[in-house]
Design an enzyme around this catalytic site. Structure first.
Site, PDB file in Angstrom:
ATOM      1  N   SER A  43     -66.120  43.594  36.387  1.00 50.29           N
ATOM      2  CA  SER A  43     -67.178  43.072  35.511  1.00 50.29           C
ATOM      3  C   SER A  43     -68.368  42.460  36.228  1.00 50.29           C
ATOM      4  O   SER A  43     -69.415  42.258  35.605  1.00 50.29           O
ATOM      5  CB  SER A  43     -66.574  42.035  34.557  1.00 50.29           C
ATOM      6  OG  SER A  43     -65.893  41.042  35.301  1.00 50.29           O
ATOM      7  N   TYR A  55     -64.869  31.221  57.460  1.00 47.53           N
ATOM      8  CA  TYR A  55     -64.509  32.492  56.820  1.00 47.53           C
ATOM      9  C   TYR A  55     -63.424  33.241  57.606  1.00 47.53           C
ATOM     10  O   TYR A  55     -62.244  33.130  57.291  1.00 47.53           O
ATOM     11  CB  TYR A  55     -65.764  33.379  56.571  1.00 47.53           C
ATOM     12  CG  TYR A  55     -65.452  34.393  55.495  1.00 47.53           C
ATOM     13  CD1 TYR A  55     -65.808  34.173  54.172  1.00 47.53           C
ATOM     14  CD2 TYR A  55     -64.719  35.546  55.796  1.00 47.53           C
ATOM     15  CE1 TYR A  55     -65.443  35.073  53.173  1.00 47.53           C
ATOM     16  CE2 TYR A  55     -64.348  36.447  54.811  1.00 47.53           C
ATOM     17  CZ  TYR A  55     -64.718  36.213  53.510  1.00 47.53           C
ATOM     18  OH  TYR A  55     -64.337  37.092  52.524  1.00 47.53           O
TER      19      TYR A  55
HETATM   20  P1  NAD Z   1     -67.034  38.477  41.821  1.00 50.64           P
HETATM   21  O1  NAD Z   1     -66.721  37.045  41.561  1.00 50.64           O
HETATM   22  O2  NAD Z   1     -68.409  38.948  41.495  1.00 50.64           O
HETATM   23  O3  NAD Z   1     -66.025  39.441  40.995  1.00 50.64           O
HETATM   24  C1  NAD Z   1     -64.687  39.149  40.803  1.00 50.64           C
HETATM   25  C2  NAD Z   1     -64.105  40.054  39.735  1.00 50.64           C
HETATM   26  O4  NAD Z   1     -62.707  39.752  39.615  1.00 50.64           O
HETATM   27  C3  NAD Z   1     -64.698  39.874  38.328  1.00 50.64           C
HETATM   28  O5  NAD Z   1     -64.758  41.121  37.666  1.00 50.64           O
HETATM   29  C4  NAD Z   1     -63.648  39.008  37.618  1.00 50.64           C
HETATM   30  O6  NAD Z   1     -63.616  39.128  36.200  1.00 50.64           O
HETATM   31  C5  NAD Z   1     -62.389  39.549  38.243  1.00 50.64           C
HETATM   32  N1  NAD Z   1     -61.236  38.657  38.165  1.00 50.64           N
HETATM   33  C6  NAD Z   1     -61.080  37.427  38.742  1.00 50.64           C
HETATM   34  N2  NAD Z   1     -59.847  36.952  38.457  1.00 50.64           N
HETATM   35  C7  NAD Z   1     -59.231  37.889  37.694  1.00 50.64           C
HETATM   36  C8  NAD Z   1     -57.945  37.989  37.100  1.00 50.64           C
HETATM   37  N3  NAD Z   1     -57.020  37.035  37.223  1.00 50.64           N
HETATM   38  N4  NAD Z   1     -57.673  39.101  36.375  1.00 50.64           N
HETATM   39  C9  NAD Z   1     -58.588  40.107  36.206  1.00 50.64           C
HETATM   40  N5  NAD Z   1     -59.814  40.069  36.779  1.00 50.64           N
HETATM   41  C10 NAD Z   1     -60.113  38.965  37.496  1.00 50.64           C
HETATM   42  O7  NAD Z   1     -66.631  38.752  43.326  1.00 50.64           O
HETATM   43  P2  NAD Z   1     -67.164  39.714  44.489  1.00 50.64           P
HETATM   44  O8  NAD Z   1     -67.970  38.905  45.424  1.00 50.64           O
HETATM   45  O9  NAD Z   1     -67.699  40.976  43.955  1.00 50.64           O
HETATM   46  O10 NAD Z   1     -65.785  39.994  45.235  1.00 50.64           O
HETATM   47  C11 NAD Z   1     -65.032  41.172  45.078  1.00 50.64           C
HETATM   48  C12 NAD Z   1     -64.397  41.527  46.415  1.00 50.64           C
HETATM   49  O11 NAD Z   1     -65.442  41.833  47.357  1.00 50.64           O
HETATM   50  C13 NAD Z   1     -63.569  40.388  47.030  1.00 50.64           C
HETATM   51  O12 NAD Z   1     -62.460  40.931  47.685  1.00 50.64           O
HETATM   52  C14 NAD Z   1     -64.545  39.807  48.055  1.00 50.64           C
HETATM   53  O13 NAD Z   1     -63.904  39.133  49.095  1.00 50.64           O
HETATM   54  C15 NAD Z   1     -65.217  41.086  48.538  1.00 50.64           C
HETATM   55  N6  NAD Z   1     -66.494  40.886  49.267  1.00 50.64           N
HETATM   56  C16 NAD Z   1     -67.470  40.102  48.760  1.00 50.64           C
HETATM   57  C17 NAD Z   1     -68.633  39.905  49.504  1.00 50.64           C
HETATM   58  C18 NAD Z   1     -69.754  39.021  49.003  1.00 50.64           C
HETATM   59  O14 NAD Z   1     -70.666  38.703  49.781  1.00 50.64           O
HETATM   60  N7  NAD Z   1     -69.738  38.643  47.754  1.00 50.64           N
HETATM   61  C19 NAD Z   1     -68.791  40.538  50.752  1.00 50.64           C
HETATM   62  C20 NAD Z   1     -67.786  41.375  51.217  1.00 50.64           C
HETATM   63  C21 NAD Z   1     -66.615  41.537  50.465  1.00 50.64           C
END
Ligand code: NAD
Length: 403
Positions: free
Chosen positions: A54, A239
């Site tokens: 989402s 991190y």
């Molecule tokens: P985000 O917070 O935008 O998205 C998290 C998603 O997980 C949302 O869709 C939320 O609804 C869902 N979610 C959370 N808890 C849940 C649950 N219990 N059940 C169902 N859905 C649930 O996060 P993001 O930054 O896009 O992170 C996603 C991945 O990408 C992670 O593994 C993060 O470490 C990785 N990542 C992020 C970055 C960054 O800079 N943001 C960089 C590299 C990797």
């Protein structure tokens, strides 16, 4: 529900409401980006399960798979629906907008809102796949959560963003006031490390794949991907060498195990993609990282190499996941979408600016304005072309999900 004017309400690093029109526009522009940059004649996975679909990287993955490859998508997330008193969370409006556009384009899209760590949601997703999709070709695991209830033990686990072994003091931004301050974070206890690995590590990903294999819901050659971050040394104490880094190492080990099993059983594979630092709800909560991002964005925008979630996921889809492609990996078998971020020139410039940055020169030497705009846009605010003075309907359904 009568229409209402929605004005942004923030608390610390979180915004407690969302604008449906702004969220919809932001999703539309991701979709339009993919449609405009889609290479001709390309094909890829025909059906996808996206866990954490989402917001952030999961949403962009879903957009890129659906509009890049015309994939059927089942999206899972944990969002608050709208009520008479409150707007929905941003991910709800994002998903409503995504489903609307998908349907207009004749694409199958379904969503399940609930706890992806639970057995209940896993079984509901499996049933939906069996009923509507047959099998899936790709499973994207993109959860970021502060908590997980382990369904087998009932234990509530909390993830911590802490250093390991010694306390860490470093520069950080207060996202509310825009002040550059010093954050001191005490080291994690052994139990905090264990819990963070249990929330953000590979166990739940493994359980998802176990279930899908067991129920024969993965198509021959199916792939699964989870996302990680490495970043530069200046963020490592908090991190890569901290609690979240331990969890990511566990995720990377899990990819190796899953890869062997998937290769053996269905000719498939599992990978971790290391993505670039972007502004998401998850990354905004990490000390030090938003200040690093402000400097990084400035440097990458100057060089014309800046990317957000959708540009990253476009590259992932079209350069690693299209028909006939095997993901390109480094020596540790990681897909490196963070290559432009980790460019030595970019990092040298960020390192030069890091000791200089202060509250007084933040706007001058960093892209704090861009970070704030991205942050506001996560919740549908500050999106160009949206009239924030106009009343809007906030009770917006996602087709197939009951309010
Ligand atoms: P985000 O917070 O935008 O998205 C998290 C998603 O997980 C949302 O869709 C939320 O609804 C869902 N979610 C959370 N808890 C849940 C649950 N219990 N059940 C169902 N859905 C649930 O996060 P993001 O930054 O896009 O992170 C996603 C991945 O990408 C992670 O593994 C993060 O470490 C990785 N990542 C992020 C970055 C960054 O800079 N943001 C960089 C590299 C990797």
């Amino acid at each position: 529900m009568p229409e209402q004017v929605v004005q942004q309400k923030t608390r610390g690093f979180i915004c407690i409401n969302a604008h449906p029109g702004g969220c919809a526009k932001a999703v539309e522009s991701q979709i339009d980006h993919i449609l405009a940059s889609r290479p001709g004649g390309v094909s890829g996975p025909a059906s996808a399960l996206v866990i954490g679909a989402s917001t952030g990287y999961g949403l962009a993955s879903r957009v890129a798979l659906a509009f890049g490859f015309k994939a059927k998508t089942l999206g899972l997330f944990f969002e608050k629906p709208p009520s008479a008193k409150r707007t929905a969370t941003a991910g709800w409006y994002n998903s409503a907008a995504f489903e609307r556009r998908a349907r207009e384009a004749g694409l199958y899209a379904a969503s399940l809102n609930g706890d992806a760590y639970s057995d209940e949601l896993k079984h509901a997703a499996a049933d939906r796949i069996r009923r509507d999709m047959g099998k899936v070709d790709i499973v994207i695991y993109s959860l970021a959560s502060p908590r997980r209830v382990n369904p087998r033990t009932g234990e509530t686990l909390a993830s911590a963003l802490k250093p390991i072994g010694q306390s860490y003091s470093g520069k950080t931004i207060d996202l509310g006031s825009g002040e550059v301050t010093t954050a001191t974070v005490e080291p994690a206890t052994e139990d905090e490390i264990r819990q963070t690995v249990a929330v953000m590590g590979g166990e739940d990903w493994r359980w998802w794949i176990d279930l899908l294999l067991e129920q024969e819901l993965l198509a021959p050659g199916a792939r699964t991907l989870a996302y990680s971050y490495i970043g530069p040394q200046l963020t490592w104490p908090i991190y890569r060498n901290g609690t979240i880094g331990r969890a990511k190492q566990d995720l990377e080990r899990t990819a190796g195990d899953l890869d062997r099993r998937l290769a053996e059983q269905i000719g498939g594979g599992a990978w971790v993609s290391v993505n670039k630092a972007v502004v998401t709800q998850a990354s905004s909560a990490i000390p030090v990282v938003p200040l690093y991002i402000s400097l990084l964005f400035r440097v990458m925008k100057e060089r014309g190499t800046h990317e957000g979630c959708i540009e990253q996921m476009r590259r992932l889809c079209f350069e690693h996941l299209a028909e006939g492609q095997a993901p390109a990996v480094d020596a540790d078998r990681l897909i490196r979408l963070d290559d432009l971020e980790m460019d030595p020139d970019v990092q040298a410039e960020v390192e030069r600016l890091w000791p200089l940055v202060s509250t007084g020169n933040l706007d001058e030497i960093s892209d704090f304005a861009g970070l704030k705009r991205d942050f506001n846009q996560l919740f549908g605010f500050d999106v160009p072309g949206v009239d924030y003075a106009a009343p809007v309907e906030t009770v917006i359904p996602i087709e197939g999900i009951e309010l």
